[in-house]
Design an enzyme around this catalytic site. Structure first.
Site, PDB file in Angstrom:
ATOM      1  CB  THR A 340      63.624  64.728  84.535  1.00 21.13           C
ATOM      2  OG1 THR A 340      62.707  65.543  83.766  1.00 21.13           O
ATOM      3  CG2 THR A 340      62.833  63.755  85.381  1.00 21.13           C
ATOM      4  CG  ASP A 341      67.620  65.311  81.319  1.00 27.06           C
ATOM      5  OD1 ASP A 341      66.437  64.972  81.118  1.00 27.06           O
ATOM      6  OD2 ASP A 341      68.597  64.664  80.926  1.00 27.06           O
ATOM      7  CE  LYS A 342      69.015  69.413  76.328  1.00 27.31           C
ATOM      8  NZ  LYS A 342      69.839  70.402  75.616  1.00 27.31           N
ATOM      9  CB  THR A 343      65.513  64.318  77.536  1.00 30.30           C
ATOM     10  OG1 THR A 343      66.114  63.783  78.729  1.00 30.30           O
ATOM     11  CG2 THR A 343      66.597  64.954  76.674  1.00 30.30           C
TER      12      THR A 343
END
Length: 515
Positions: A340-343
């Site tokens: 996933t992305d940084k979130t």
């Protein structure tokens, strides 16, 4: 008449040549000529200045001279296709769509039968009983799923088009000649965004012509099929060992007199058992074991999974909200690692602005009236002009409709509802000079615009907060004053960004420079 004239002239020409060479030849069968006549389909009454074949050749040959000389460029071609380059076709008129289908075809192609299909028919002819049982089983479960139905769901891509002045999403199979397609990041284009006038669909395109002729019986596999094949290979090896042991045990039990027939009598009784009975029984044991090896082990698990997917797909089709997720079901079902992305979130991609910071102050408890006029104007420009999304309102009393990327729609909704942005008024007061589209490397987009009333030029940037922050030397406070961004305050801004990211928020920053 054209065919007869050309054919006869070629025939007589061949006869004359043959006579000169002292050869005999039939005037009705020219020996050295093959005649191919392409009779073009007459133009549709609605599109008198253009036809399907000329459009196809225009695109395939990339004939710029024909585009400019014969059709008058893109504008002239759009006029011939009864298309407005800004507002698109009249999408509300079903008759217009029908006329375009009749004149230029639909965006589909006919697949040739595959090798798998021929093998299926051959097996059916050899053993129709099995086929009848399979067909009955399929209908009893009520699948209603075509061959390759799971794959077809993945190919039903939604495309942004402009019809009747409104941006909307339609299936790729519903695209017609004359449509104005809005291209954006993530589409099968090089980079950026733009508009595309559709001039060919279906088999009239190079892709459609190729796909309609090639055999689709390829070795392409989905991730789930690849994993099933790997698992099946392992099961085969284990199954062979187990099957061999089962065969040995059954034969030992039979020849030691431990098996009984349907009447309860011992099947093997030494010399008293007929040779014919022994052979029949052994053949039956071997046939049962071979059936397990050939059919049950390698095909059982894939068949079970395929039936489960087909049944689940039909159940999900009943819920229209789930239709768009069908294309990812099979892939996600076999996922073992998700990046996933940084979130660190997986969402429906339906977003909403939840926090707004101006300078170092949170605006959650404030409304737009507390923001200075010059900063509010800059925010309107940065949001309304530096975007690929649009805002529509059919009538004065109707609700706004937003289109574009999920992030873009969320920001537009926030600007219109919370900051009272008037999109139409904004576009009329400014002119766009240059646009740099968003890309995954820079993680930002920009637009250069000129205000018509005072001719001032501003460049607006929008993108990942940490990327935009690194470009800035000053910042605005709520009152509209410009303050220097020193190292201490820059660190505070980074901490604010990290805090929002840790709360699973996507942080977007706006910046501008007067040039």
């Amino acid at each position: 008449m054209a065919f007869v004239t050309i054919y006869c002239s070629r025939a007589f020409s061949s006869c004359l040549k043959a006579k000169k060479n002292n050869k005999k030849v039939s005037p009705f069968l020219p020996s050295n000529s093959v005649i191919v006549i392409d009779v073009p389909k007459p133009p549709h009454p609605r599109f008198r200045n253009i036809d399907k074949s000329s459009l196809t050749q225009l695109v395939k040959k990339k004939n710029l001279n024909q585009l400019v000389g014969k059709h008058g460029g893109v504008q002239g071609l759009a006029s011939d296709l009864k298309t407005n380059l800004e507002n698109g076709i009249n999408g509300d008129d079903e008759e217009d769509i029908s006329r375009r289908h009749k004149a230029f075809g639909s965006n589909t192609y006919q697949r040739p039968p595959t090798k798998r299909f021929y093998r299926f028919v051959w097996e059916a002819l050899k053993d129709p009983t099995i086929i009848i049982l399979l067909v009955c089983a399929a209908f009893s479960l009520g699948f209603g799923i075509k061959e390759n139905g799971l794959k077809e769901g993945c190919k039903n891509i939604q495309i942004d088009v402009v019809r009747n002045g409104m941006r909307q999403q339609v299936s790729i199979f519903e695209i017609v000649v004359g449509d104005v397609v809005r291209l954006k990041i993530g589409d099968q284009v090089a980079d950026g965004f733009g508009r595309m006038l559709v001039t060919s669909v279906g088999i009239s395109t190079t892709w459609g012509e190729m796909m309609s002729t090639i055999n689709h019986d390829t070795n392409e596999q989905t991730p789930l099929q690849a994993r099933l094949n790997k698992l099946t290979s392992t099961i085969d090896k284990v199954g062979l060992v187990v099957t061999f042991l089962v065969l040995v045990v059954l034969l030992v039990r039979y020849f030691t007199g431990n098996t009984k027939d349907a009447n309860g009598n011992t099947e093997f009784n030494g010399n008293k058992t007929k040779v014919n009975d022994i052979i029949n029984c052994v053949v039956g044991i071997v046939a049962a074991v071979v059936t397990i090896v050939v059919v049950a082990i390698p095909e059982g698990l894939p068949l079970a999974v395929t039936l489960t997917l087909a049944y689940s797909m039909k159940r999900m089709m009943a819920d229209q909200a789930m239709v768009k997720k069908l294309s990812t079901c099979e892939t996600m079902g076999s996922a073992t690692v998700i990046c996933t992305d940084k979130t660190s979130t997986l969402t429906l991609n339906q977003m909403k602005v939840t926090k707004f910071w101006l300078g170092q102050e949170s605006m959650e408890e404030r409304n737009s009236t507390s923001i200075s006029d010059n900063v509010l104007e800059l925010l309107h420009q940065g949001v309304g002009l530096n975007t690929t999304g649009t805002v529509y309102k059919y009538t004065s009393g109707s609700e706004f409709e937003f289109s574009g990327s999920p992030t873009g729609k969320a920001i537009l909704f926030w600007a219109v509802m919370e900051l009272n942005m008037d999109m139409e008024k904004l576009k009329q007061s400014c002119s766009i000079l240059y646009v740099e589209a968003f890309n995954s490397t820079k993680k930002r987009s920009s637009v250069s615009m000129r205000k018509k009333d005072d001719n001032t030029i501003n460049v607006h940037w929008k993108g990942a907060a940490e990327m935009v922050l690194a470009m800035c030397s000053h910042y605005y406070d709520v009152s509209g004053e410009i303050k220097v961004l020193d190292d201490v305050e820059r660190k505070q801004f980074y901490q604010m960004i990290q805090g929002m990211a840790s709360s699973s928020l996507r942080c977007i920053a706006f910046a501008h420079k007067k040039v």
